[in-house]
Design a protein around this motif. Structure first.
Motif, PDB file in Angstrom:
ATOM      1  N   TYR A 196     -14.679 -13.918  33.505  1.00  0.00           N
ATOM      2  CA  TYR A 196     -14.688 -15.376  33.410  1.00  0.00           C
ATOM      3  C   TYR A 196     -13.423 -15.971  34.028  1.00  0.00           C
ATOM      4  O   TYR A 196     -12.330 -15.445  33.880  1.00  0.00           O
ATOM      5  CB  TYR A 196     -14.773 -15.821  31.948  1.00  0.00           C
ATOM      6  CG  TYR A 196     -16.174 -15.874  31.393  1.00  0.00           C
ATOM      7  CD1 TYR A 196     -17.281 -15.713  32.201  1.00  0.00           C
ATOM      8  CD2 TYR A 196     -16.387 -16.098  30.031  1.00  0.00           C
ATOM      9  CE1 TYR A 196     -18.560 -15.759  31.677  1.00  0.00           C
ATOM     10  CE2 TYR A 196     -17.667 -16.156  29.498  1.00  0.00           C
ATOM     11  CZ  TYR A 196     -18.748 -15.981  30.329  1.00  0.00           C
ATOM     12  OH  TYR A 196     -20.013 -16.037  29.823  1.00  0.00           O
ATOM     13  N   ALA A 197     -13.614 -17.116  34.693  1.00  0.00           N
ATOM     14  CA  ALA A 197     -12.492 -17.858  35.267  1.00  0.00           C
ATOM     15  C   ALA A 197     -12.846 -19.339  35.277  1.00  0.00           C
ATOM     16  O   ALA A 197     -14.012 -19.712  35.142  1.00  0.00           O
ATOM     17  CB  ALA A 197     -12.203 -17.362  36.688  1.00  0.00           C
ATOM     18  N   ASP A 198     -11.840 -20.160  35.434  1.00  0.00           N
ATOM     19  CA  ASP A 198     -12.033 -21.602  35.571  1.00  0.00           C
ATOM     20  C   ASP A 198     -12.814 -22.188  34.387  1.00  0.00           C
ATOM     21  O   ASP A 198     -13.817 -22.867  34.554  1.00  0.00           O
ATOM     22  CB  ASP A 198     -12.748 -21.911  36.882  1.00  0.00           C
ATOM     23  CG  ASP A 198     -12.664 -23.387  37.253  1.00  0.00           C
ATOM     24  OD1 ASP A 198     -11.742 -24.054  36.757  1.00  0.00           O
ATOM     25  OD2 ASP A 198     -13.529 -23.860  38.005  1.00  0.00           O
ATOM     26  N   HIS A 199     -12.366 -21.893  33.170  1.00  0.00           N
ATOM     27  CA  HIS A 199     -12.894 -22.461  31.937  1.00  0.00           C
ATOM     28  C   HIS A 199     -14.329 -22.013  31.613  1.00  0.00           C
ATOM     29  O   HIS A 199     -14.989 -22.624  30.777  1.00  0.00           O
ATOM     30  CB  HIS A 199     -12.856 -23.990  31.958  1.00  0.00           C
ATOM     31  CG  HIS A 199     -11.487 -24.550  32.191  1.00  0.00           C
ATOM     32  ND1 HIS A 199     -10.489 -24.428  31.260  1.00  0.00           N
ATOM     33  CD2 HIS A 199     -10.957 -25.215  33.247  1.00  0.00           C
ATOM     34  CE1 HIS A 199      -9.387 -25.010  31.723  1.00  0.00           C
ATOM     35  NE2 HIS A 199      -9.641 -25.481  32.925  1.00  0.00           N
ATOM     36  N   ARG A 223     -22.220 -23.990  35.309  1.00  0.00           N
ATOM     37  CA  ARG A 223     -22.166 -25.453  35.187  1.00  0.00           C
ATOM     38  C   ARG A 223     -23.206 -25.960  34.196  1.00  0.00           C
ATOM     39  O   ARG A 223     -22.920 -26.829  33.362  1.00  0.00           O
ATOM     40  CB  ARG A 223     -22.398 -26.100  36.551  1.00  0.00           C
ATOM     41  CG  ARG A 223     -22.220 -27.615  36.557  1.00  0.00           C
ATOM     42  CD  ARG A 223     -22.599 -28.224  37.888  1.00  0.00           C
ATOM     43  NE  ARG A 223     -24.042 -28.227  38.072  1.00  0.00           N
ATOM     44  CZ  ARG A 223     -24.860 -29.155  37.587  1.00  0.00           C
ATOM     45  NH1 ARG A 223     -24.378 -30.156  36.868  1.00  0.00           N
ATOM     46  NH2 ARG A 223     -26.148 -29.098  37.817  1.00  0.00           N
TER      47      ARG A 223
END
Length: 495
Positions: free
Chosen positions: A430-433, A463
């Motif tokens: 996981y990255a970017d929240h 998203r």
């Protein structure tokens, strides 16, 4: 004492007012004729509903022999008044037809207003109108209007996907903002917009790819917006992001565009925020948007709904589950169920339960197939996976392999609706929240399921999950469950 302006001054004033008067905005292709036919179907729905109410009111005689009395007169007056309300409340406005929930809200408000007006009028004038007649008429009329609008919406969405009934727009702003907003517009033709050109500073001439495929011409920079809008004959200009010069320049651009009948559309800097979380508050003519903080706490109502739904599903689908279990055993003699570790709410791991759809040695054969991986991001997927059994292929297409997850819902590790349950390997990447997906309980179905499942790329799947996490509502869950049925029947992305 009144004063008379000199003739030359009056002429200049008239010229200014005439120049400021907005020209009519160009309507999308043939949408005017569609709105007229919609008005006709609305009127037919009202007439049919009130005629049916009269049949119920006089069950011992036909509609023709029913006495022409206060019920008839009140019905005719209400039909006319209701039809007028549908016009005055702009239920067929091009900006709301076919997209969003505003069309249905206006339709509901018009219906409630018509019903309330009839009730108040009957009370004040002491009219002896059958309450049964009124109840049947209004319930049936509201239902027919909603069904008619839904049918029109389905047809309009299909036509817009074919490139019809779209408003041509210019997209203006910085390159990054233009690309993001343009991708969203091009991927959602049901919204009624079509990008005809781009104006972006620092962007060389040529064409800009939006949504991966559609290439639109770059017609200049932000300073060219007025000239290009007049020459191109577009219906609206969409400003993506901030405009150099601030609010004052944007207001003046709006005035100039207004003279040519071109609408001004401003993209909000907020993305993936549901309308229910946004509240407008005016401060001295300045519209401010107040965004509510999401609630990530456990929701008792959602848990009760999950337990009741899982129990009902287990009871009703037990015969189907038995048939599936027997078919799996007869296929290759292996175990019926497949267990796998997934990451749930708060990062805690749990064992997900599914009907087995692959061969018993599937995990051992995975290393041989890594080079052919077609999955998005850290996901491993193959559209034609040689490890999938004959029965497993059918179970995947019909989503029957996920029936045992009702047990996970009952025990609390999963929910009926939620983000996709992630593998530990996914969470490690996981990255970017993206880890915000773990703030709520994962679900059997969700936005990812009804939007394409395995056909979605990794970023789009994340998203959609984040959108669900931050904008949860009970009604949203019901809508997703309703959309799951046709999604499963279409088998889109199920492999």
């Amino acid at each position: 004492m009144s004063q008379t302006l000199p003739r030359s001054t009056r002429s200049r004033a008239v010229a200014v007012v005439a120049a400021a008067a907005p020209a009519p905005a160009p309507a999308p292709e043939r949408l005017v004729s569609v709105r007229w036919v919609m008005a006709l179907t609305d009127l037919v729905a009202l007439v049919v509903a009130f005629a049916a109410a009269h049949v119920v009111r006089f069950p011992d005689g036909s509609l023709v022999r029913a006495p022409v009395g206060v019920d008839w007169l009140a019905g005719l007056a209400t039909i006319v008044f209701w039809a007028v309300l549908l016009v005055t409340m702009r239920t067929r406005d091009p900006r709301v037809v076919g997209v969003g929930g505003d069309e249905y809200r206006r339709l509901l408000f018009a219906s409630l207003t018509a019903g309330g007006t009839l009730a108040v009028t009957a009370f004040l004038l002491d009219l002896q109108i059958s309450r049964g007649y009124v109840a049947v008429a209004f319930l049936l009329a509201s239902l027919l209007l909603a069904v008619s609008r839904k049918a029109w919406r389905t047809a309009l969405v299909r036509r817009r996907a074919e490139g019809r009934h779209l408003v041509d727009v210019l997209l203006v702003g910085d390159l990054g903002d233009v690309e993001y907003v343009g991708d969203r517009i091009e991927s959602t033709p049901a919204a009624g917009y079509r990008v005809r050109g781009v104006l972006a500073d620092g962007c060389p001439g040529g064409r800009l790819a939006l949504n991966g495929t559609n290439r639109v011409p770059v017609l200049g920079g932000v300073d060219d917006v007025l000239d290009v809008a007049r020459r191109s004959g577009v219906g609206a200009v969409v400003f993506a992001g901030a405009v150099a010069g601030g609010h004052e320049r944007l207001r003046r651009l709006g005035w100039e565009l207004e003279r040519d009948g071109v609408e001004l559309v401003v993209s909000s800097p907020l993305v993936d925020v549901a309308a229910a979380r946004v509240h407008h508050r005016a401060v001295d003519g300045l519209p401010l948007m107040h965004v509510e903080t999401p609630d990530y706490t456990r929701r008792p109502s959602k848990r009760v709904f999950d337990v009741v739904g899982a129990l009902c599903g287990l009871v009703l689908l037990t015969p189907v589950a038995v048939v599936v279990a027997v078919a799996i055993r007869l296929d290759d003699g292996g175990p019926v169920f497949f267990r796998q570790q997934r990451v749930g709410r708060g990062g805690s791991e749990f064992s997900i339960l599914k009907f087995r759809t692959m061969s018993v040695d599937a995990e051992d054969r995975k290393a041989q197939l890594l080079a052919a991986n077609e999955g998005a991001g850290p996901l491993f997927k193959l559209q034609v996976d040689p490890r999938v059994t004959r029965v497993g292929s059918f179970l995947r297409r019909t989503s029957l392999d996920e029936l045992p997850q009702l047990w996970n819902v009952l025990t609390g590790s999963m929910s009926l609706v939620g983000p996709r349950p992630a593998l530990p390997a996914e969470v490690a990447a996981y990255a970017d929240h993206a880890e915000r997906r773990l703030l709520v309980t994962p679900g059997i179905t969700g936005l990812w399921q009804v939007s394409g499942r395995s056909d979605l790329d990794w970023a789009e799947g994340v998203r959609l999950d984040l959108h669900y996490v931050e904008n949860w509502s009970f009604l949203h869950d019901l809508v997703i469950l309703a959309r799951t049925v046709p999604s499963v029947l279409r088998s889109r992305g199920a492999y």
